[in-house]
Design a protein around this motif. Structure first.
Motif, PDB file in Angstrom:
ATOM      1  N   PRO A   1     -27.866  20.735  -5.985  1.00 63.21           N
ATOM      2  CA  PRO A   1     -27.193  19.942  -4.941  1.00 63.21           C
ATOM      3  C   PRO A   1     -26.109  19.035  -5.505  1.00 63.21           C
ATOM      4  O   PRO A   1     -25.073  18.830  -4.861  1.00 63.21           O
ATOM      5  CB  PRO A   1     -28.340  19.146  -4.325  1.00 63.21           C
ATOM      6  CG  PRO A   1     -29.555  19.983  -4.549  1.00 63.21           C
ATOM      7  CD  PRO A   1     -29.341  20.647  -5.879  1.00 63.21           C
ATOM      8  N   GLU A   2     -26.343  18.483  -6.696  1.00 62.67           N
ATOM      9  CA  GLU A   2     -25.338  17.605  -7.293  1.00 62.67           C
ATOM     10  C   GLU A   2     -24.053  18.359  -7.603  1.00 62.67           C
ATOM     11  O   GLU A   2     -22.940  17.833  -7.432  1.00 62.67           O
ATOM     12  CB  GLU A   2     -25.894  16.955  -8.557  1.00 62.67           C
ATOM     13  CG  GLU A   2     -26.958  15.902  -8.320  1.00 62.67           C
ATOM     14  CD  GLU A   2     -28.295  16.498  -7.888  1.00 62.67           C
ATOM     15  OE1 GLU A   2     -28.484  17.724  -8.054  1.00 62.67           O
ATOM     16  OE2 GLU A   2     -29.140  15.738  -7.382  1.00 62.67           O
ATOM     17  N   ASP A   3     -24.196  19.615  -8.055  1.00 61.78           N
ATOM     18  CA  ASP A   3     -23.004  20.425  -8.337  1.00 61.78           C
ATOM     19  C   ASP A   3     -22.224  20.706  -7.062  1.00 61.78           C
ATOM     20  O   ASP A   3     -20.990  20.685  -7.055  1.00 61.78           O
ATOM     21  CB  ASP A   3     -23.403  21.747  -9.003  1.00 61.78           C
ATOM     22  CG  ASP A   3     -23.992  21.549 -10.388  1.00 61.78           C
ATOM     23  OD1 ASP A   3     -23.680  20.511 -11.008  1.00 61.78           O
ATOM     24  OD2 ASP A   3     -24.762  22.418 -10.834  1.00 61.78           O
ATOM     25  N   LEU A   4     -22.954  20.969  -5.993  1.00 62.38           N
ATOM     26  CA  LEU A   4     -22.288  21.266  -4.723  1.00 62.38           C
ATOM     27  C   LEU A   4     -21.559  20.043  -4.187  1.00 62.38           C
ATOM     28  O   LEU A   4     -20.425  20.143  -3.708  1.00 62.38           O
ATOM     29  CB  LEU A   4     -23.320  21.762  -3.703  1.00 62.38           C
ATOM     30  CG  LEU A   4     -24.048  23.066  -4.056  1.00 62.38           C
ATOM     31  CD1 LEU A   4     -25.124  23.375  -3.025  1.00 62.38           C
ATOM     32  CD2 LEU A   4     -23.063  24.224  -4.148  1.00 62.38           C
ATOM     33  N   VAL A   5     -22.218  18.881  -4.262  1.00 60.50           N
ATOM     34  CA  VAL A   5     -21.581  17.654  -3.790  1.00 60.50           C
ATOM     35  C   VAL A   5     -20.317  17.378  -4.590  1.00 60.50           C
ATOM     36  O   VAL A   5     -19.294  16.931  -4.046  1.00 60.50           O
ATOM     37  CB  VAL A   5     -22.569  16.473  -3.882  1.00 60.50           C
ATOM     38  CG1 VAL A   5     -21.849  15.155  -3.626  1.00 60.50           C
ATOM     39  CG2 VAL A   5     -23.703  16.652  -2.876  1.00 60.50           C
ATOM     40  N   ALA A   6     -20.359  17.648  -5.901  1.00 61.14           N
ATOM     41  CA  ALA A   6     -19.192  17.421  -6.746  1.00 61.14           C
ATOM     42  C   ALA A   6     -18.024  18.303  -6.334  1.00 61.14           C
ATOM     43  O   ALA A   6     -16.862  17.943  -6.547  1.00 61.14           O
ATOM     44  CB  ALA A   6     -19.537  17.670  -8.208  1.00 61.14           C
ATOM     45  N   LYS A   7     -18.321  19.441  -5.719  1.00 61.38           N
ATOM     46  CA  LYS A   7     -17.267  20.355  -5.272  1.00 61.38           C
ATOM     47  C   LYS A   7     -17.002  20.229  -3.771  1.00 61.38           C
ATOM     48  O   LYS A   7     -16.318  21.074  -3.193  1.00 61.38           O
ATOM     49  CB  LYS A   7     -17.657  21.798  -5.601  1.00 61.38           C
ATOM     50  CG  LYS A   7     -17.772  22.058  -7.095  1.00 61.38           C
ATOM     51  CD  LYS A   7     -18.159  23.502  -7.364  1.00 61.38           C
ATOM     52  CE  LYS A   7     -18.260  23.764  -8.872  1.00 61.38           C
ATOM     53  NZ  LYS A   7     -18.648  25.167  -9.161  1.00 61.38           N
ATOM     54  N   ALA A   8     -17.541  19.187  -3.158  1.00 63.74           N
ATOM     55  CA  ALA A   8     -17.349  18.928  -1.723  1.00 63.74           C
ATOM     56  C   ALA A   8     -17.868  20.072  -0.870  1.00 63.74           C
ATOM     57  O   ALA A   8     -17.307  20.394   0.178  1.00 63.74           O
ATOM     58  CB  ALA A   8     -15.886  18.651  -1.408  1.00 63.74           C
ATOM     59  N   ILE A   9     -18.966  20.711  -1.302  1.00 64.35           N
ATOM     60  CA  ILE A   9     -19.644  21.745  -0.523  1.00 64.35           C
ATOM     61  C   ILE A   9     -20.957  21.161  -0.019  1.00 64.35           C
ATOM     62  O   ILE A   9     -21.707  20.552  -0.784  1.00 64.35           O
ATOM     63  CB  ILE A   9     -19.911  23.007  -1.368  1.00 64.35           C
ATOM     64  CG1 ILE A   9     -18.592  23.606  -1.856  1.00 64.35           C
ATOM     65  CG2 ILE A   9     -20.692  24.039  -0.560  1.00 64.35           C
ATOM     66  CD1 ILE A   9     -18.765  24.768  -2.806  1.00 64.35           C
ATOM     67  N   ALA A  10     -21.243  21.312   1.249  1.00 65.21           N
ATOM     68  CA  ALA A  10     -22.463  20.754   1.817  1.00 65.21           C
ATOM     69  C   ALA A  10     -23.684  21.421   1.193  1.00 65.21           C
ATOM     70  O   ALA A  10     -23.812  22.650   1.236  1.00 65.21           O
ATOM     71  CB  ALA A  10     -22.469  20.939   3.323  1.00 65.21           C
ATOM     72  N   PRO A  11     -24.601  20.645   0.631  1.00 67.60           N
ATOM     73  CA  PRO A  11     -25.795  21.217  -0.019  1.00 67.60           C
ATOM     74  C   PRO A  11     -26.877  21.563   1.000  1.00 67.60           C
ATOM     75  O   PRO A  11     -27.866  20.844   1.155  1.00 67.60           O
ATOM     76  CB  PRO A  11     -26.236  20.104  -0.970  1.00 67.60           C
ATOM     77  CG  PRO A  11     -25.792  18.847  -0.306  1.00 67.60           C
ATOM     78  CD  PRO A  11     -24.533  19.175   0.454  1.00 67.60           C
ATOM     79  N   VAL A  12     -26.720  22.677   1.687  1.00 66.67           N
ATOM     80  CA  VAL A  12     -27.698  23.124   2.675  1.00 66.67           C
ATOM     81  C   VAL A  12     -28.895  23.734   1.945  1.00 66.67           C
ATOM     82  O   VAL A  12     -28.739  24.416   0.926  1.00 66.67           O
ATOM     83  CB  VAL A  12     -27.063  24.152   3.634  1.00 66.67           C
ATOM     84  CG1 VAL A  12     -28.097  24.708   4.602  1.00 66.67           C
ATOM     85  CG2 VAL A  12     -25.921  23.500   4.415  1.00 66.67           C
ATOM     86  N   LYS A  13     -30.077  23.470   2.458  1.00 68.46           N
ATOM     87  CA  LYS A  13     -31.292  23.995   1.834  1.00 68.46           C
ATOM     88  C   LYS A  13     -31.249  25.515   1.748  1.00 68.46           C
ATOM     89  O   LYS A  13     -30.727  26.189   2.636  1.00 68.46           O
ATOM     90  CB  LYS A  13     -32.520  23.545   2.626  1.00 68.46           C
ATOM     91  CG  LYS A  13     -32.787  22.052   2.560  1.00 68.46           C
ATOM     92  CD  LYS A  13     -33.998  21.663   3.392  1.00 68.46           C
ATOM     93  CE  LYS A  13     -34.264  20.154   3.313  1.00 68.46           C
ATOM     94  NZ  LYS A  13     -35.418  19.744   4.155  1.00 68.46           N
ATOM     95  N   ARG A  14     -31.842  26.013   0.671  1.00 65.94           N
ATOM     96  CA  ARG A  14     -31.740  27.433   0.354  1.00 65.94           C
ATOM     97  C   ARG A  14     -32.263  28.323   1.474  1.00 65.94           C
ATOM     98  O   ARG A  14     -31.688  29.373   1.770  1.00 65.94           O
ATOM     99  CB  ARG A  14     -32.499  27.710  -0.944  1.00 65.94           C
ATOM    100  CG  ARG A  14     -32.463  29.152  -1.401  1.00 65.94           C
ATOM    101  CD  ARG A  14     -33.124  29.297  -2.750  1.00 65.94           C
ATOM    102  NE  ARG A  14     -33.082  30.662  -3.215  1.00 65.94           N
ATOM    103  CZ  ARG A  14     -33.542  31.068  -4.397  1.00 65.94           C
ATOM    104  NH1 ARG A  14     -34.068  30.168  -5.230  1.00 65.94           N
ATOM    105  NH2 ARG A  14     -33.472  32.331  -4.756  1.00 65.94           N
TER     106      ARG A  14
END
Length: 701
Positions: free
Chosen positions: A38-51
């Motif tokens: 999730p931290e990687d996704l937030v860093a790329k401005a991608i919403a961290p939706v549950k798998r």
């Protein structure tokens, strides 16, 4: 919290703490599946939706368009979301043909049910054939007529799409005695005629402009504008749609005649408040007795004559008084108005921003139910208001539930703005008047209004001084950080804005050049707030999307009065409830649908329950749905709260309705509208006026 990198590379850690899970998410990138935390996704401005809620990579046939917005009857037709542009002559011909149709029943006949009640009889341009109308009328919609509780029959009578629920036995005369409408600020017909004929008097505005030495310029400009209007009769009307965060975007016909290609305004104005680099302004003339270059003795000698002129001008106004028109200051400047202002305390109040197109009266009613404290009407152009355009005056309408309400106007010059302020003060019931000096769109900026005023501080001064001096209602101003990116200038003007007479200023934390390409610069908003005089309230605007955002801005800068909420309210209007209750509301799809039902009910009450009113309500509902689909439910996120710059991956909801509401396809938005307003008419198409920078697609906004 809103300080940070661009939407594409939002790599900095936010200031607030997020609730997070360590389970890696699967994200579809370029057709492949990639596992990221999730931290990687937030860093790329991608919403961290549950798998477990992520969708597999979509299989898109090359020959099929998945964004068809036609109804079931037209889905087999080629997809074409953009409506064919039609000439004015063709549109007029279609309107005349529509009026001749039996479906276009005479309003008087529809109310009474008796063809003999129409005073025009055979000369009436509408149909009087009641039986033919009933044969072709669409089936009634589910639910009750929104006017059922009125003390009288429905004003739309037989044409109402809920006519089956009407009470029988009420006489036609009862229509005249129905309950008073809860809406205010309608345009009086007599006033409209005076505006059409340019016979409306503005004694207070003219006296103040004369005192500032601007009245002569005004007359010359109006004469030139009148000549240009004669040559521009064929110019299409401007169409402005809601942009993100309460600005505006051009929609529809973009072939609007312009004198020049888009150019930034001149950096500086001429001294003394005269206007430079403007083709509509006359050449420089000798300045009046209030010229800054005149000595104090010359000015004092001229004050007596000015006061006599003002008294003479004010005497033409039957409702005003001479004392209200004469400024107390006689030193050539307008430091303050003699009357005590009706101050509004914006501190800690939840302020719904003026949102063009989507921020209509029914939407504001929804936000009021969900906790908004302050509401403001859509931006209205001063020139259109002074011409008596009914469509522009409709933007000033106010509902009785809006207990703290303001209107926002936009103009380029002190004369038009001041006259508009006086007109609104006389004809409307408002608590404050907001002057837009931050609108970024070319059609407004090229005319010298909106963000163009940020490059002309002397004109800003004249506008605020003249407007604030003639009314006792608070005058507020909305600005951006500056015109050019990296060249902020509001910090150098913030002290002056308060001295000019403004009661409050809202700072949108982006420049005109930025539009919405980066996150709002809240550190700069804090800097300006700390420089502002105590009497000037400062409101921040930009990227407020949760109660944590609100708390962060208030704690980082206690001097900040409040935060204006724009896109956050468009995407999730229950943000006001979240802030007041200090919680993340994991709202269900059923609760969201109930909010939309309230909007539809308010829309039918505002636009009407006949066929035209239903389709108008549907249109604005679809415009709103083009924003709400961006909301990601709290229960689906690995990191909460959602941020405005996050791009959602492909995912499905916890039920079918939640999945439908998350669709970015306009055809699914139409399906939602059909759940609330019945089937769309044959051949129906919809293309959202606004195309977001974050969700820009050729076929679908």
């Amino acid at each position: 919290m809103d300080d940070g990198p661009t939407a594409e590379l939002a790599g900095e850690e936010p200031k607030v703490s997020y609730e997070s899970h360590e389970t890696p998410s699967v994200v579809i990138v370029g057709g492949g599946v990639v596992q990221q935390t999730p931290e990687d996704l937030v860093a790329k401005a991608i919403a961290p939706v549950k798998r477990e809620f992520l969708l597999p990579p979509p299989i898109r046939p090359c020959s099929k368009d998945s964004n068809d917005v036609a109804s079931d009857a037209t889905k087999s037709a080629p997809s074409n979301l953009l409506k064919e542009k039609k000439s004015k002559r063709q549109l007029k011909r279609e309107r005349l043909q529509e009026k001749k149709s039996v479906l276009h029943l005479c309003p008087e006949v529809a109310r009474s049910g008796d063809p003999s009640t129409c005073r025009y009889n055979d000369k009436c341009r509408f149909s009087h054939d009641i039986e033919a109308f009933k044969d072709q009328k669409p089936a009634d919609l589910e639910g009750d007529c929104p006017f059922l509780n009125n003390e009288g029959p429905c004003p739309y009578g037989l044409t109402c799409r809920f006519s089956g629920t009407h009470k029988d036995g009420l006489p036609a005369e009862a229509f005249n005695g129905q309950k008073k409408s809860p809406e205010m600020n309608g345009l009086n017909k007599d006033v409209q005629k005076l505006l059409w004929k340019n016979n409306m008097k503005f004694p207070k505005a003219d006296a103040q402009l004369k005192l500032l030495g601007l009245l002569g310029h005004m007359k010359s400009v109006q004469a030139k504008l009148s000549e240009e209007e004669e040559g521009d009769r064929t110019t299409p009307n401007r169409s402005i749609a809601a942009d993100e965060n309460g600005g505006c975007e051009v929609a529809g016909d973009t072939n609007i005649k312009m004198d020049h290609s888009p150019q930034p305004p001149e950096e500086d104005d001429c001294a003394g408040g005269t206007f430079a680099s403007d083709e509509l302004r006359p050449p420089k003339k000798a300045k009046s007795s209030v010229d800054e270059n005149h000595s104090r003795n010359e000015l004092d000698n001229g004050i007596g004559k000015l006061k006599k002129d003002i008294e003479k001008s004010c005497s033409q106004n039957e409702t005003g008084s001479t004392a209200d028109c004469i400024p107390a200051e006689t030193d050539g400047s307008l430091k303050s108005h003699p009357r005590e202002k009706k101050l509004i305390d914006f501190r800690e109040k939840l302020y719904l921003a003026p949102l063009t197109t989507v921020g209509n009266l029914p939407f504001r009613r929804v936000c009021k139910v969900l906790g908004a404290d302050v509401t403001c009407g859509e931006m209205a152009m001063c020139t259109n208001l002074l011409q008596g355009q009914a469509s522009e005056w409709a933007l000033l309408r106010r509902h009785s539930s809006e207990d703290l309400f303001g209107v926002q106007i936009c103009g380029a010059y002190p004369d038009t703005v001041t006259r508009t302020v006086e007109l609104i003060d006389q004809e409307c019931t408002v608590d404050f008047i907001d002057i837009n000096m931050g609108c970024p769109i070319d059609i407004v900026v090229n005319k010298g209004a909106g963000s163009a005023l940020l490059m002309k501080p002397m004109r800003m001064k004249s506008v605020v001084q003249a407007a604030s001096a003639i009314v006792d209602r608070p005058i507020t101003v909305k600005v951006r950080t500056g015109y050019f990116e990296g060249r902020n200038r509001i910090d150098s003007l913030i002290e002056n804005i308060g001295q000019w007479g403004a009661s409050a200023v809202t700072i949108h934390g982006r420049s005109r050049q930025q539009r919405y390409s980066k996150l709002a610069d809240w550190e700069y908003i804090y800097q300006c707030t700390r420089k502002a005089p105590d009497a000037l309230q400062v409101l921040g605007n930009g990227d407020v999307f949760s109660y944590l955002d609100w708390n962060t801005h208030k704690s980082d800068c206690p001097e900040l009065s409040t935060c204006m909420i724009a896109r956050g309210a468009l995407i999730k209007p229950w943000i006001f409830t979240e802030i007041k209750e200090q919680r993340h509301w994991d709202i269900s799809s059923g609760e969201r649908l109930n909010i939309m039902k309230d909007y539809v009910r308010f829309g039918l009450d505002h636009w009407g329950s006949d066929a035209k009113g239903v389709e108008t309500t549907r249109h604005f509902l679809l415009e709103w749905l083009s924003y709400t689909f961006r909301y990601i439910p709290v229960g689906l996120l690995d990191v909460i709260p959602q941020r405005l710059n996050w791009r959602p991956p492909s995912y499905f909801g916890r039920d079918d309705l939640e999945t439908l509401m998350a669709s970015e396809s306009a055809s699914d938005w139409v399906r939602i509208s059909e759940m609330l307003l019945g089937k769309v008419p044959a051949g129906f198409t919809f293309a959202p006026k606004h195309k977001s920078n974050a969700y820009d697609r050729a076929e679908n906004g």
